[in-house]
Write a protein that holds these residues in place. Structure first.
Motif, short mmCIF file in Angstrom:
data_model
loop_
_atom_site.label_atom_id
_atom_site.label_comp_id
_atom_site.label_asym_id
_atom_site.label_seq_id
_atom_site.Cartn_x
_atom_site.Cartn_y
_atom_site.Cartn_z
N ALA A 103 0.82 -1.21 0.00
CA ALA A 103 0.00 0.00 0.00
C ALA A 103 0.85 1.25 0.00
CB ALA A 103 -0.92 0.00 1.22
N GLU A 104 2.14 1.11 0.26
CA GLU A 104 3.01 2.26 0.38
C GLU A 104 3.22 2.93 -0.98
OE1 GLU A 104 6.81 2.65 3.02
OE2 GLU A 104 7.42 1.85 1.08
N LEU A 105 3.08 4.24 -1.00
CA LEU A 105 3.33 5.02 -2.20
C LEU A 105 4.65 5.77 -2.04
CD1 LEU A 105 -0.24 6.54 -2.71
CD2 LEU A 105 0.76 4.63 -3.96
N VAL A 106 5.43 5.85 -3.10
CA VAL A 106 6.73 6.52 -3.07
C VAL A 106 6.58 7.91 -3.67
CG1 VAL A 106 9.13 6.47 -3.83
CG2 VAL A 106 7.96 4.33 -3.22
N PHE A 107 6.96 8.91 -2.88
CA PHE A 107 6.87 10.32 -3.26
C PHE A 107 8.29 10.85 -3.44
CE2 PHE A 107 6.10 14.79 -1.33
CZ PHE A 107 6.02 15.37 -2.59
N ALA A 108 8.68 11.12 -4.70
CA ALA A 108 10.02 11.61 -5.01
C ALA A 108 10.04 13.13 -4.97
CB ALA A 108 10.45 11.12 -6.38
N VAL A 109 11.04 13.67 -4.30
CA VAL A 109 11.22 15.12 -4.18
C VAL A 109 12.57 15.49 -4.77
CG1 VAL A 109 11.47 17.07 -2.60
CG2 VAL A 109 9.81 15.25 -2.10
N SER A 110 12.56 16.44 -5.70
CA SER A 110 13.81 16.96 -6.25
C SER A 110 13.80 18.48 -6.19
CB SER A 110 14.00 16.51 -7.70
OG SER A 110 15.13 17.15 -8.27
N THR A 122 10.46 15.36 6.73
CA THR A 122 10.08 16.37 7.72
C THR A 122 9.70 17.68 7.04
OG1 THR A 122 11.54 15.37 9.38
CG2 THR A 122 10.91 17.67 9.71
N LYS A 123 10.49 18.09 6.08
CA LYS A 123 10.23 19.35 5.38
C LYS A 123 8.88 19.32 4.66
CE LYS A 123 12.21 22.51 1.94
NZ LYS A 123 13.38 22.81 1.08
N TYR A 124 8.58 18.21 4.00
CA TYR A 124 7.38 18.12 3.17
C TYR A 124 6.20 17.46 3.90
CZ TYR A 124 9.75 19.90 -0.94
OH TYR A 124 10.41 20.72 -1.82
N LYS A 125 6.29 17.36 5.20
CA LYS A 125 5.23 16.70 5.97
C LYS A 125 3.84 17.30 5.73
CE LYS A 125 4.11 14.96 10.59
NZ LYS A 125 2.68 15.31 10.52
N PRO A 126 3.68 18.63 5.65
CA PRO A 126 2.33 19.16 5.39
C PRO A 126 1.72 18.63 4.10
CG PRO A 126 3.81 20.92 6.08
CD PRO A 126 4.67 19.72 5.85
N LEU A 127 2.56 18.46 3.08
CA LEU A 127 2.06 17.93 1.81
C LEU A 127 1.81 16.43 1.90
CD1 LEU A 127 1.35 18.44 -1.12
CD2 LEU A 127 3.79 18.31 -1.70
N GLN A 168 -3.92 28.18 8.90
CA GLN A 168 -2.93 27.18 9.33
C GLN A 168 -2.34 26.45 8.13
OE1 GLN A 168 -4.46 24.33 12.12
NE2 GLN A 168 -2.49 23.34 12.45
N GLY A 169 -3.19 26.08 7.18
CA GLY A 169 -2.72 25.37 5.99
C GLY A 169 -1.82 26.23 5.14
N ALA A 170 -2.18 27.50 4.98
CA ALA A 170 -1.35 28.41 4.19
C ALA A 170 0.03 28.56 4.81
CB ALA A 170 -2.04 29.76 4.06
N ALA A 171 0.09 28.64 6.13
CA ALA A 171 1.38 28.76 6.82
C ALA A 171 2.21 27.51 6.64
CB ALA A 171 1.15 29.05 8.30
N ALA A 172 1.58 26.34 6.77
CA ALA A 172 2.30 25.07 6.67
C ALA A 172 2.83 24.84 5.26
CB ALA A 172 1.40 23.91 7.09
N LEU A 173 1.98 25.05 4.25
CA LEU A 173 2.41 24.83 2.88
C LEU A 173 3.34 25.93 2.40
CD1 LEU A 173 -0.92 23.56 1.27
CD2 LEU A 173 1.07 22.21 1.94
N GLY A 174 3.11 27.16 2.88
CA GLY A 174 3.96 28.28 2.51
C GLY A 174 5.40 28.08 2.96
N ALA A 175 5.58 27.35 4.06
CA ALA A 175 6.92 27.09 4.58
C ALA A 175 7.76 26.25 3.63
CB ALA A 175 6.83 26.39 5.94
N ILE A 176 7.12 25.51 2.74
CA ILE A 176 7.87 24.73 1.75
C ILE A 176 7.70 25.31 0.35
CG2 ILE A 176 7.96 22.58 3.04
CD1 ILE A 176 5.53 21.60 1.52
N GLY A 177 7.27 26.56 0.28
CA GLY A 177 7.19 27.26 -1.00
C GLY A 177 5.91 27.07 -1.77
N LEU A 178 4.91 26.46 -1.15
CA LEU A 178 3.62 26.25 -1.81
C LEU A 178 2.65 27.34 -1.37
CD1 LEU A 178 3.42 22.38 -1.31
CD2 LEU A 178 4.24 23.61 -3.30
N LYS A 179 2.48 28.37 -2.20
CA LYS A 179 1.70 29.54 -1.80
C LYS A 179 0.38 29.64 -2.54
CE LYS A 179 5.95 31.99 -0.64
NZ LYS A 179 6.84 33.13 -0.94
N ALA A 180 0.30 29.08 -3.71
CA ALA A 180 -0.93 29.06 -4.50
C ALA A 180 -0.75 28.00 -5.58
CB ALA A 180 -1.22 30.42 -5.12
#
Length: 286
Positions: free
Chosen positions: A32-39, A56-61, A251-263
Motif C-alpha cells: 500500500a506504500e506510495l513513493v513520493f520523489a522530491v527533487s 520532515t520538510k514536506y510533511k504538510p504535503l 494554518q494550511g497556508a502557513a504550513a504549505l507556505g513554509a515549503i514554498g507552496l503559496k498558490a
C-alpha cells in the motif's frame, strides 16, 4: 482434526494459493506504500540531505496525500537528475514534485503521469551581473562568458532557451554543480554574466551577493506535482481539491507556505507540455 491432518491441509492451501498467484488467478495484494520523489534541483539541498530530512520538510504535503489517497506515503529525496528520470520511466515513483520542471513535464508527456498542480508564482531565469558591471542591456553581453548550473540542469536549459529566443550570441559557457557557486564566480571575474532561478537562494540574496538582474525571462510553470498510474483520476482530482482547500485556511497556508507552496494552478498539463516544446526549440513562446 488431528495436528497431522491440520498441518497437511494448511500446506495444501498454501500450495494452491501459491499456484493461483503465479498463474495470475489469485488477487495479489500490492504494497500500500506510495513513493513520493522530491527533487529540488541545483537550487535546493545538496547531496548530504537525507530522505528523513525531506520527509520532515514536506510533511504538510505528505499529510494531505495520505489523507486523500488513504495510503502510507514514503518520501525519497532524489538529487541526481538521471535517477529522477529513471524513476519516472520505470514507474518507481508514484508521486513526484520537482523544481526542475522539465522532469515532471516529461513524466506527463513520456511516462504516463498525470499533472496534479503547479505552484504560483511561476518561475523565471534571472540573467545577473555584478552590481558594478557597466552593462545595461543584453546586447552588450554578446560574446561575454556565461556561468550556469550544471549542463543537464533545468535552469540551464531554461536560461539558454530564453537567450536563444532573444538572439544572444554566447561566449564561453561555464557550468557549476550548485547555483550557490555562481555569485562567487561572478565576484571573482571567472565569468561576466550568470543565470539563476528566481526561486533559488541566490535570487533571495542578490543584493547581499553584490549582483543585479539584467534580464528576467518569460514565466514558466514552477514546482509541478505529478501522479503515476497507481493514483486514479478521481484521486488526482481529490488531491487538487484538498490542496486548494488547505491553502485557503490560515494554518494550511502557513504550513504549505513554509515549503514554498503559496498558490496552485490546478490545470497545468498543457503549460507543462508547452514548456517542453519551448525548451526543445519547437516553439518560441509558451
Amino acid at each position: 482434526m488431528s495436528v497431522g491432518k491440520w498441518w497437511g491441509a494448511t500446506l495444501r492451501r498454501r500450495a494452491v494459493a501459491g499456484f493461483l498467484g503465479l498463474a495470475g488467478l489469485w488477487p495479489v495484494v500490492a504494497s500500500a506504500e506510495l513513493v513520493f520523489a522530491v527533487s529540488e534541483g541545483t537550487s535546493g539541498g545538496g547531496t548530504s540531505i537525507t530522505d528523513a530530512q525531506m520527509a520532515t520538510k514536506y510533511k504538510p504535503l505528505v499529510d494531505v496525500m495520505e489523507k486523500v489517497l488513504k495510503d502510507t506515503v514514503r518520501v525519497r529525496y532524489v538529487r541526481d537528475f538521471a535517477a529522477l528520470e529513471a524513476g519516472m520511466r520505470n514507474a518507481s515513483f508514484d508521486l513526484v514534485i520537482a523544481r526542475p520542471s522539465d522532469y515532471p513535464a516529461r513524466g506527463v508527456r513520456d511516462y504516463g503521469y498525470s499533472a496534479v498542480t503547479t505552484t504560483r508564482p511561476d518561475g523565471h531565469c534571472l540573467i545577473v551581473v555584478r552590481k558594478d558591471a557597466p552593462f545595461k542591456s543584453l546586447d552588450e553581453l554578446a560574446g561575454k562568458s556565461l556561468i550556469l548550473p550544471e549542463e543537464s540542469a533545468y535552469m540551464t536549459k531554461f536560461c539558454l532557451a530564453e537567450l536563444r529566443d532573444r538572439g544572444m550570441r554566447l561566449g564561453k559557457v561555464h557550468y557549476v554543480r550548485e547555483q550557490a557557486a555562481i555569485p562567487f564566480a561572478l565576484a571573482n571575474h571567472l565569468a561576466v554574466v550568470g543565470g539563476v532561478a528566481s526561486y533559488s537562494g541566490v535570487a533571495r540574496r542578490l543584493d547581499a551577493e553584490g549582483l543585479r538582474v539584467l534580464v528576467e525571462s518569460r514565466p514558466q510553470p514552477f514546482l509541478p506535482l505529478i501522479a503515476g498510474r497507481r493514483v486514479s483520476a478521481e484521486q488526482v482530482q481529490a488531491l487538487r481539491r484538498a490542496l486548494t482547500e488547505l491553502i485557503q485556511t490560515e494554518q494550511g497556508a502557513a504550513a504549505l507556505g513554509a515549503i514554498g507552496l503559496k498558490a496552485f494552478d490546478t490545470d497545468p498539463q498543457q503549460r507543462l507540455l508547452a514548456l517542453l516544446a519551448w525548451l526543445e526549440g519547437k516553439s518560441a513562446s509558451n
